[in-house]
Design a protein around this motif. Structure first.
Motif, PDB file in Angstrom:
ATOM      1  N   SER A 430      48.969  29.909  32.053  1.00  0.00           N
ATOM      2  CA  SER A 430      47.555  31.024  30.701  1.00  0.00           C
ATOM      3  C   SER A 430      48.146  31.756  30.438  1.00  0.00           C
ATOM      4  O   SER A 430      49.261  32.451  30.519  1.00  0.00           O
ATOM      5  N   GLN A 431      47.504  31.559  29.119  1.00  0.00           N
ATOM      6  CA  GLN A 431      48.494  32.906  27.578  1.00  0.00           C
ATOM      7  C   GLN A 431      46.809  33.571  27.439  1.00  0.00           C
ATOM      8  O   GLN A 431      46.137  33.488  27.947  1.00  0.00           O
ATOM      9  N   ASN A 432      47.585  34.761  26.836  1.00  0.00           N
ATOM     10  CA  ASN A 432      46.675  35.820  26.339  1.00  0.00           C
ATOM     11  C   ASN A 432      45.984  35.720  25.161  1.00  0.00           C
ATOM     12  O   ASN A 432      46.006  35.989  24.211  1.00  0.00           O
ATOM     13  N   ALA A 433      44.933  33.956  25.484  1.00  0.00           N
ATOM     14  CA  ALA A 433      44.040  33.588  24.630  1.00  0.00           C
ATOM     15  C   ALA A 433      42.996  34.975  25.030  1.00  0.00           C
ATOM     16  O   ALA A 433      42.235  34.601  23.621  1.00  0.00           O
ATOM     17  N   GLY A 434      42.884  35.519  25.276  1.00  0.00           N
ATOM     18  CA  GLY A 434      41.496  36.267  25.171  1.00  0.00           C
ATOM     19  C   GLY A 434      42.419  37.958  24.219  1.00  0.00           C
ATOM     20  O   GLY A 434      43.435  38.058  24.256  1.00  0.00           O
ATOM     21  N   SER A 435      41.746  38.900  24.228  1.00  0.00           N
ATOM     22  CA  SER A 435      41.894  39.993  23.655  1.00  0.00           C
ATOM     23  C   SER A 435      42.294  41.193  24.840  1.00  0.00           C
ATOM     24  O   SER A 435      41.737  41.444  25.859  1.00  0.00           O
ATOM     25  N   SER A 436      43.014  42.354  24.762  1.00  0.00           N
ATOM     26  CA  SER A 436      44.146  43.035  25.046  1.00  0.00           C
ATOM     27  C   SER A 436      42.373  44.271  25.539  1.00  0.00           C
ATOM     28  O   SER A 436      42.875  45.173  26.410  1.00  0.00           O
ATOM     29  N   ASP A 437      41.870  44.146  24.799  1.00  0.00           N
ATOM     30  CA  ASP A 437      40.569  44.885  24.593  1.00  0.00           C
ATOM     31  C   ASP A 437      39.865  44.412  25.385  1.00  0.00           C
ATOM     32  O   ASP A 437      39.098  43.730  25.801  1.00  0.00           O
ATOM     33  N   SER A 438      39.467  45.193  27.021  1.00  0.00           N
ATOM     34  CA  SER A 438      38.502  45.679  27.866  1.00  0.00           C
ATOM     35  C   SER A 438      36.652  45.298  27.377  1.00  0.00           C
ATOM     36  O   SER A 438      35.709  45.192  28.250  1.00  0.00           O
ATOM     37  N   ASP A 439      37.015  46.319  26.101  1.00  0.00           N
ATOM     38  CA  ASP A 439      35.613  47.037  26.379  1.00  0.00           C
ATOM     39  C   ASP A 439      34.238  45.763  25.900  1.00  0.00           C
ATOM     40  O   ASP A 439      35.214  44.725  25.247  1.00  0.00           O
ATOM     41  N   THR A 440      33.277  46.295  26.378  1.00  0.00           N
ATOM     42  CA  THR A 440      32.423  45.183  26.058  1.00  0.00           C
ATOM     43  C   THR A 440      31.157  46.051  25.090  1.00  0.00           C
ATOM     44  O   THR A 440      30.694  46.812  24.932  1.00  0.00           O
ATOM     45  N   VAL A 441      30.028  44.460  24.865  1.00  0.00           N
ATOM     46  CA  VAL A 441      29.205  45.100  24.208  1.00  0.00           C
ATOM     47  C   VAL A 441      27.504  44.168  24.351  1.00  0.00           C
ATOM     48  O   VAL A 441      28.175  43.054  24.842  1.00  0.00           O
ATOM     49  N   ASP A 442      27.041  45.185  23.982  1.00  0.00           N
ATOM     50  CA  ASP A 442      25.998  43.576  24.401  1.00  0.00           C
ATOM     51  C   ASP A 442      25.029  44.064  22.875  1.00  0.00           C
ATOM     52  O   ASP A 442      24.269  45.146  22.635  1.00  0.00           O
ATOM     53  N   TYR A 443      24.646  43.138  22.456  1.00  0.00           N
ATOM     54  CA  TYR A 443      24.141  42.882  20.963  1.00  0.00           C
ATOM     55  C   TYR A 443      23.034  42.860  20.823  1.00  0.00           C
ATOM     56  O   TYR A 443      22.002  42.615  20.297  1.00  0.00           O
ATOM     57  N   GLY A 444      22.205  42.018  22.378  1.00  0.00           N
ATOM     58  CA  GLY A 444      21.116  42.155  22.448  1.00  0.00           C
ATOM     59  C   GLY A 444      20.742  40.470  23.260  1.00  0.00           C
ATOM     60  O   GLY A 444      19.732  39.905  23.661  1.00  0.00           O
TER      61      GLY A 444
END
Length: 518
Positions: A430-444
């Motif tokens: 597994s490579q770090n294909a995601g972001s280290s930023d675990s914050d999430t947001v809901d745009y709707g």
């Protein structure tokens, strides 16, 4: 006479003198001046632009209005690499009269994809391209908050429970196609994937997302209408949304017929009070009221159905074409995939959604294909307010465009060693294909990660991130498993055709297949 008045009189006299000189020239000389003036103006404008330290470096060009359209349109990644070497990660170029500011790499992804809604607009960038195809009132032909609500309405067809139902339907459609289409007759032959894969993906998507009733329409020439709509996504449509050309006329006629057909279906179900939970048509009829209390009209629902079906059409058709072509050069990977499928399914032929979750090489083959061939090589936004480039004094003016290219990062040696090699096993560790930023947001339309600083973003990011990622893996995974179970094939990998809005293989894009022994 004052000094100012005298200066004005001298300028007027000089102007009259120049005018008299021009009138005295031959017709050929006058034509040469008219032709030369735009070039002269363009060079002077570029010179003055380059002297400003608050502007992003501009790639020099000779031809007015056209700018760098030819090198960018023919080989965008090569063009970006050459510009990066000269100017760095951030530079501008002229594209058919529009100034595009490019920011390459993960920092560019963050800068553009997570920019504030008030500062950049996808709607303003794309509406003249998408509205003639999808129709009024949906996707980019509405305020952003409505688009977010439309994504929420459509997401009811993209749940795990839905995917469980979709997998056997997708498999059935693929088998029906490869057992009936003329390209697959006999025990061996040759198939053009640029014909087979668009048809397979639209058949499977319509059967699952829009239901059997809509799917059956595709057997009566309806698929040709979608092909005419599909041809509305070209660079010339991006610049000129309406021209008196046959392809534009076919695009508009196709939209009107498809939209009207969907409206008849909607009205029929409404009149017969036949609204259940069969498909997205029913779902939108039951729940498509915005948070301000207004409801989508029947026409808008019909247009959204067009958008949903076509939204993943380019991605899945392109991706499945590419993984068939790559695997045609790798018989060893085909056998490895076959053995993985056998180890999970045993003596069963029917694949399930749960099976797909236990086929890492199948999923990594899709993941690697998306890395090498992100369907959209460029993502645009129009700048609505002056936008400062991070850690600099440079400003992107209102009215210009910003451009991000995750596909460039995904094929860059800096982030992926042996970047041009098709190697699904690179994803085994597994490579770090995601972001280290675990914050999430809901745009709707549901919670997603805020982080877009990864070099791997095949489905985009931010508020305009594609909501169909899991559907794409479900659809593509089922298609790939069914092909591996049914065929062995070889191919010669073609070059990439960047002339359309999607990174498709150049013709001929063919595989030579033979059926596996039962």
């Amino acid at each position: 006479m004052s000094g100012t008045a005298a200066l004005i009189q001298e300028v007027q006299s000089a102007g009259l003198y120049v005018f008299d000189v021009i009138l005295a020239l031959s017709t050929a000389q006058k034509i040469m001046i008219v032709v030369a003036l735009p070039f002269l103006y363009s060079i002077v404008w570029q010179l003055l632009y380059s002297l400003r330290n608050d502007r992003v470096p501009l790639v020099f060009y000779w031809i007015p209005w056209l700018g760098s359209a030819i090198p960018y349109g023919m080989q965008p990644y090569e063009f970006f690499a050459q510009c990066q070497q000269k100017y760095g990660d951030c530079f501008s170029f002229l594209l058919l009269g529009k100034v595009m500011t490019v920011y390459l790499g993960p920092k560019g992804h963050e800068f553009i994809l997570n920019a504030k809604l008030n500062d950049v607009s996808a709607e303003e960038a794309y509406t003249h391209l998408t509205t003639p195809v999808f129709g009024k009132g949906v996707i980019y032909d509405c305020p952003n908050w409505k688009l977010m609500e439309q994504k929420k309405f459509a997401k009811v067809a993209l749940t795990k429970d839905s995917f469980i139902k979709y997998v056997p339907l997708i498999r059935e459609e693929v088998l029906n196609y490869v057992n009936s289409d003329s390209q697959f007759r006999g025990n061996k032959g040759k198939v053009n994937v640029l014909k087979s894969q668009p048809e397979i993906t639209i058949f499977t998507a319509s059967r699952t997302l829009l239901g059997e009733e809509v799917r059956n329409m595709l057997n009566t020439g309806f698929a040709k209408l979608y092909s005419d709509l599909d041809k509305g996504f070209t660079p010339i449509n991006f610049v000129f949304p309406n021209l008196p050309l046959p392809s534009y006329k076919r695009r508009d006629e196709a939209h009107n017929i498809i939209s009207s057909t969907y409206m008849k279906l909607i009205n029929k179900r409404k009149q017969e009070n036949d609204i259940q939970d069969r498909d997205l048509v029913d779902a939108l009829m039951k729940n498509s009221t915005y948070k301000d209390g207004t409801a989508m009209t029947e026409r808008e629902i019909a247009n959204l159905l067009i958008g949903v079906l076509m939204g993943g059409q380019h991605t899945s058709a392109s991706t499945s074409s590419w993984f068939l072509l790559h695997l045609g050069e790798r018989p060893d990977l085909q056998e490895e995939l076959y053995n993985e499928i056998k180890s999970v399914l045993g003596d069963r032929k029917e694949v399930t959604y749960e099976d797909l979750q236990h086929l890492p090489l199948v999923n990594n083959t899709i993941k690697e294909t998306l890395r090498l061939h992100m369907p959209l090589h460029s993502i645009f936004r129009k700048v609505m307010n002056p936008l400062q480039v991070p850690d600099s004094k440079m400003i992107v003016p209102k009215g210009h465009y910003v451009l991000v290219s995750p596909g460039f990062a995904m094929t860059n040696e800096k982030y992926f060693p042996n970047a041009n090699t098709f190697e699904p096993h690179r994803w085994d560790v597994s490579q770090n294909a995601g972001s280290s930023d675990s914050d999430t947001v809901d745009y709707g339309f549901g919670t997603i990660s805020k982080g877009v600083s990864s070099p791997y973003l095949p489905f985009g990011g931010g508020r305009h991130r594609c909501i169909g990622e899991q559907f794409a893996y479900t659809q593509l995974g089922t298609i790939l498993v069914t092909f591996i179970q049914t065929f062995k094939w070889t191919s010669k990998l073609p070059k990439v055709d960047y002339s359309s809005m999607v990174t498709l293989p150049e013709e001929p894009a063919e595989i030579e297949w033979e059926r596996r022994a039962e």
